[in-house]
Design a protein around this motif. Structure first.
Motif, short mmCIF file in Angstrom:
data_model
loop_
_atom_site.label_atom_id
_atom_site.label_comp_id
_atom_site.label_asym_id
_atom_site.label_seq_id
_atom_site.Cartn_x
_atom_site.Cartn_y
_atom_site.Cartn_z
N ARG A 99 0.70 -1.46 0.02
CA ARG A 99 -0.01 0.06 -0.11
C ARG A 99 0.88 1.47 -0.13
O ARG A 99 0.30 2.42 -0.46
N PHE A 100 2.25 1.07 0.14
CA PHE A 100 2.92 2.50 0.29
C PHE A 100 4.08 2.61 -0.79
O PHE A 100 4.53 1.71 -1.11
N VAL A 101 3.83 3.66 -1.46
CA VAL A 101 4.89 3.99 -2.63
C VAL A 101 5.72 5.05 -2.12
O VAL A 101 5.30 6.17 -1.70
N LEU A 102 7.25 4.81 -2.27
CA LEU A 102 8.07 5.94 -1.93
C LEU A 102 8.40 6.86 -3.00
O LEU A 102 9.11 6.33 -3.92
N GLY A 103 7.91 7.93 -2.91
CA GLY A 103 8.26 9.23 -3.78
C GLY A 103 9.41 9.67 -3.23
O GLY A 103 9.46 10.32 -2.13
N LEU A 104 10.60 9.88 -3.99
CA LEU A 104 11.83 10.66 -3.79
C LEU A 104 12.14 11.76 -4.71
O LEU A 104 11.92 11.74 -5.74
N GLY A 105 12.84 12.61 -3.89
CA GLY A 105 13.16 13.67 -4.81
C GLY A 105 14.44 14.34 -4.22
O GLY A 105 14.86 14.37 -3.05
N VAL A 106 14.99 15.35 -5.04
CA VAL A 106 16.16 15.94 -4.57
C VAL A 106 16.06 17.56 -3.98
O VAL A 106 17.18 18.20 -3.85
N SER A 107 14.98 17.89 -3.94
CA SER A 107 14.71 19.21 -3.30
C SER A 107 15.18 20.44 -4.20
O SER A 107 15.46 20.14 -5.40
N HIS A 108 15.68 21.31 -3.59
CA HIS A 108 16.25 22.28 -3.88
C HIS A 108 17.39 23.15 -3.59
O HIS A 108 17.22 23.38 -2.29
N GLY A 109 18.35 23.70 -4.27
CA GLY A 109 19.47 24.15 -3.52
C GLY A 109 19.12 25.47 -2.73
O GLY A 109 19.75 25.43 -1.53
N PRO A 110 18.19 26.25 -2.94
CA PRO A 110 17.95 27.47 -1.96
C PRO A 110 17.18 26.71 -0.56
O PRO A 110 17.26 27.45 0.49
#
Length: 296
Positions: A99-110
């Protein structure tokens, strides 16, 4: 995308940064649990935890529901170690398999002091998820991908992509880059207000912050917008390309344009004039569920 994946995500989900269990007091947690229960009853396919959630936030939302898919949209790789995430994923999986899906991101420099070489950092992070015992399988993770390199990585190392703040043109380009089989689940921000001038003001109040982040502005420039489109919180041209403004039927028509461009799933983020545009807009969620009934 396989029929099993399509069934798991559904065609339409809700994206909200107000579903963070860890940021709420006891009264807030009760409201979140009640809202999650209702969203499931309304038959939305996926609940997307926005605003850099934690594994604990996802666990609480899974525990508050019975069958709906819960996804992070997006967990920042700078905020949580791969070890922490794999442990959290395993705990959720043991109580609610699939039931869980891991969404990942690198965010933002600032926003991230240690931000450096984001693509390489994501590759290293995915390597750690693969090497964990048990691993977080590639079919249970999605990436926040805007540019070509990250979209390719989303195809090779994940189930697909969850782009944020994108146009239908970007969706078509992303589908071409991902190929026919990867999941493409863009976020679409919604203002249910038939006064379009007022709706655009609500949209600008949200968009102004994102226009300070180069990952988004660079992507919009690639799509043909000009620096002048970023002035004053966004030109009318930019707002109308990024948001669904108006009544529920108009929102549905805008969502269909994303489906036509190649999206498998749309994550609707409802913005309101009050509470800084966030909160738990349950009346609007109900209105959209009625309009999208044939897709839920």
């Amino acid at each position: 995308m396989t029929s099993e994946t399509r069934k798991a995500f559904g065609r339409v989900g809700i994206w909200s940064s107000a579903l963070h269990w860890s940021r709420a007091d006891d009264e807030g947690r009760k409201a979140i649990a009640e809202a999650a229960t209702e969203l499931e009853e309304l038959k939305y396919g996926t609940l997307w935890l926005g605003g850099s959630p934690s594994p604990d936030d996802a666990a609480a939302l899974v525990a508050s529901t019975r069958t709906v898919t819960v996804a992070t949209g997006i967990l920042s790789i700078w905020d949580h170690t791969a070890e922490e995430v794999t442990a959290g994923f395993a705990a959720i999986e043991s109580s609610a398999p699939g039931r869980f899906v891991l969404g990942l991101g690198v965010s933002h420099g600032p926003m991230v002091p240690q931000y450096a070489k984001p693509y390489s950092a994501m590759v290293t992070y995915l390597d750690a998820l693969d090497a964990a015992a048990p691993p977080v399988d590639a079919g249970r993770r999605v990436l926040a991908a805007l540019g070509p390199k990250m979209l390719k990585l989303a195809t090779d190392r994940a189930l697909g992509a969850h782009p944020y703040l994108v146009t239908t043109e970007h969706t078509a380009e992303a589908r071409a880059a991902l190929g026919p089989d990867a999941l493409l689940a863009p976020e679409l921000s919604v203002v249910l207000d038939t006064d379009l001038d007022r709706a655009r003001t609500t949209a600008r109040n949200m968009l102004a912050m994102y226009l300070q982040l180069p990952n988004y502005t660079d992507n919009l420039l690639r799509l043909g917008f000009a620096e002048s489109d970023f002035d004053g919180g966004g030109s009318v041209r930019l707002l109308d390309a990024l948001f669904a403004l108006g009544n529920a039927e108009r929102v549905k028509a805008r969502a269909q344009a994303y489906f036509d461009a190649g999206a498998d799933h749309i994550a609707l983020q409802v913005l309101t004039a009050g509470e800084g545009g966030s909160g738990l807009p349950r009346a609007e969620w109900r209105e959209l569920a009625e309009a999208f009934a044939d897709k839920l």
